[in-house]
Design a protein around this motif. Structure first.
Motif, PDB file in Angstrom:
ATOM      1  N   SER A  84      42.699  39.187  27.213  1.00  0.00           N
ATOM      2  CA  SER A  84      41.861  38.768  28.338  1.00  0.00           C
ATOM      3  C   SER A  84      42.209  39.568  29.577  1.00  0.00           C
ATOM      4  CB  SER A  84      42.065  37.276  28.625  1.00  0.00           C
ATOM      5  OG  SER A  84      41.279  36.851  29.728  1.00  0.00           O
ATOM      6  N   ALA A  86      42.149  39.108  33.773  1.00  0.00           N
ATOM      7  CA  ALA A  86      42.440  37.915  34.565  1.00  0.00           C
ATOM      8  C   ALA A  86      42.099  38.113  36.023  1.00  0.00           C
ATOM      9  CB  ALA A  86      43.921  37.541  34.419  1.00  0.00           C
ATOM     10  N   ILE A  90      46.024  34.982  38.219  1.00  0.00           N
ATOM     11  CA  ILE A  90      46.671  35.143  36.921  1.00  0.00           C
ATOM     12  C   ILE A  90      47.241  36.553  36.767  1.00  0.00           C
ATOM     13  CG2 ILE A  90      46.343  35.059  34.420  1.00  0.00           C
ATOM     14  CD1 ILE A  90      46.139  32.332  35.663  1.00  0.00           C
ATOM     15  N   TYR A  91      46.482  37.566  37.197  1.00  0.00           N
ATOM     16  CA  TYR A  91      46.923  38.953  37.070  1.00  0.00           C
ATOM     17  C   TYR A  91      48.113  39.250  37.977  1.00  0.00           C
ATOM     18  CZ  TYR A  91      46.729  44.051  36.938  1.00  0.00           C
ATOM     19  OH  TYR A  91      47.040  45.379  36.795  1.00  0.00           O
ATOM     20  N   ILE A 120      47.334  38.714  28.426  1.00  0.00           N
ATOM     21  CA  ILE A 120      46.698  39.368  29.579  1.00  0.00           C
ATOM     22  C   ILE A 120      46.944  40.873  29.479  1.00  0.00           C
ATOM     23  CG2 ILE A 120      46.618  39.541  32.076  1.00  0.00           C
ATOM     24  CD1 ILE A 120      45.585  36.885  30.894  1.00  0.00           C
ATOM     25  N   PHE A 134      39.600  33.521  33.624  1.00  0.00           N
ATOM     26  CA  PHE A 134      39.857  34.412  32.508  1.00  0.00           C
ATOM     27  C   PHE A 134      38.555  35.102  32.116  1.00  0.00           C
ATOM     28  CE2 PHE A 134      43.184  31.281  32.352  1.00  0.00           C
ATOM     29  CZ  PHE A 134      44.312  31.945  31.866  1.00  0.00           C
TER      30      PHE A 134
END
Length: 272
Positions: A84, A86, A90-91, A120, A134
């Motif tokens: 995924s 992100a 999240i990244y 990720i 996501f």
């Protein structure tokens, strides 16, 4: 007289109410109706809400590599397209690269409700910055569907999903180090992949003789070192896992005669 009539009326009413409850059952609070045990499990399972979309081809890996620098490895085992991109939360400027999450959906009739694990491998710069998001590969998005309903789920647009961070576990795969094509005897950069656990917090390098020296995170999962003198192989790497602080030493993983662009596999991984 009126007071005696009132007492008689109240007594009769209470008596009839008791008889009615005995005959028809009680409609008062019943903990079983709330399924307390299920509520307790759901509220303590560490799941959080997020949005989800997908990109690339329906059965693909999203993109060939992406912002983490994993290139075409995202299409092959152990990733196998279960990856995924992100959003910013999240990244995290590349710190999220290589981190694993379980994701599941229940808001659409095509959702299976069963969690799937994704890694990720890319950034989604167009994703919302104020909430977790996501942008899954077509493969991983479809994996959240009931059997035969993957196409229906991909047509749903933005999905409300649940997610939680989990330890990566690539089942017997050891850590791999791909030396960047721009590396030379004075400059070393590499992409580190397939690390079990909760992601990499920092990386150190040691030459044939010398002390551990910290590498700088260049971008994504790429770590670099500008050396003052010619590097003396073999080179060892020390990985520090995020959160736990556990260390993993890739002893002499970069051998004498190493070449830019070459991939070197270690014989170890974090112990889950």
């Amino acid at each position: 007289m009126a007071l005696l009539q009132l007492h008689h009326y109240l007594f009769s009413s209470i008596f009839l109410l008791i008889i009615s409850l005995q005959l028809h059952g009680c409609y008062c609070f019943n903990p079983k109706l709330l399924n307390v045990s299920k509520y307790y499990q759901d509220s303590n399972s560490n799941w959080s809400p997020a949005g989800a979309t997908w990109y690339g081809t329906p059965n693909g890996a999203g993109s060939s590599g992406g912002a983490c620098g994993y290139t075409s490895t995202v299409e092959r085992p152990p990733y196998s397209g279960m990856v995924s991109s992100a959003g910013p939360s999240i990244y995290q400027f590349g710190d999220g690269c290589g981190v694993c999450y379980e994701v599941k959906c229940v808001a659409n009739e095509a959702c299976s409700g069963k969690p799937v694990t994704v890694t990720i491998t890319d950034e989604c710069p167009g994703c919302p910055s104020d909430e977790p998001h996501f942008d899954l590969s077509g493969t991983s998005f479809g994996a959240m569907a009931k059997p035969g309903r993957a196409g229906k789920l991909r047509d749903a647009g933005v999905l409300n999903i649940q997610y939680k961070k989990v330890k990566c576990n690539y089942h017997g795969v050891t850590v791999e180090v791909r030396v960047d094509a721009g590396s030379n005897p004075y400059y070393f950069a590499s992409t580190i992949e397939y690390t079990d656990g909760l992601g990499i917090e920092s990386v150190k390098l040691k030459e044939r003789s010398g002390e551990w020296v910290s590498l700088k995170q260049s971008w994504g999962a790429v770590w670099e070192l500008n050396a003052e003198n010619v590097l003396q192989p073999p080179l060892s790497l020390q990985l520090i896992e995020a959160q736990s602080g556990d260390t993993l030493i890739l002893n002499n993983v970069i051998p004498k005669g190493w070449n830019p662009g070459q991939t070197y596999r270690s014989h170890v991984n974090f112990d889950n």
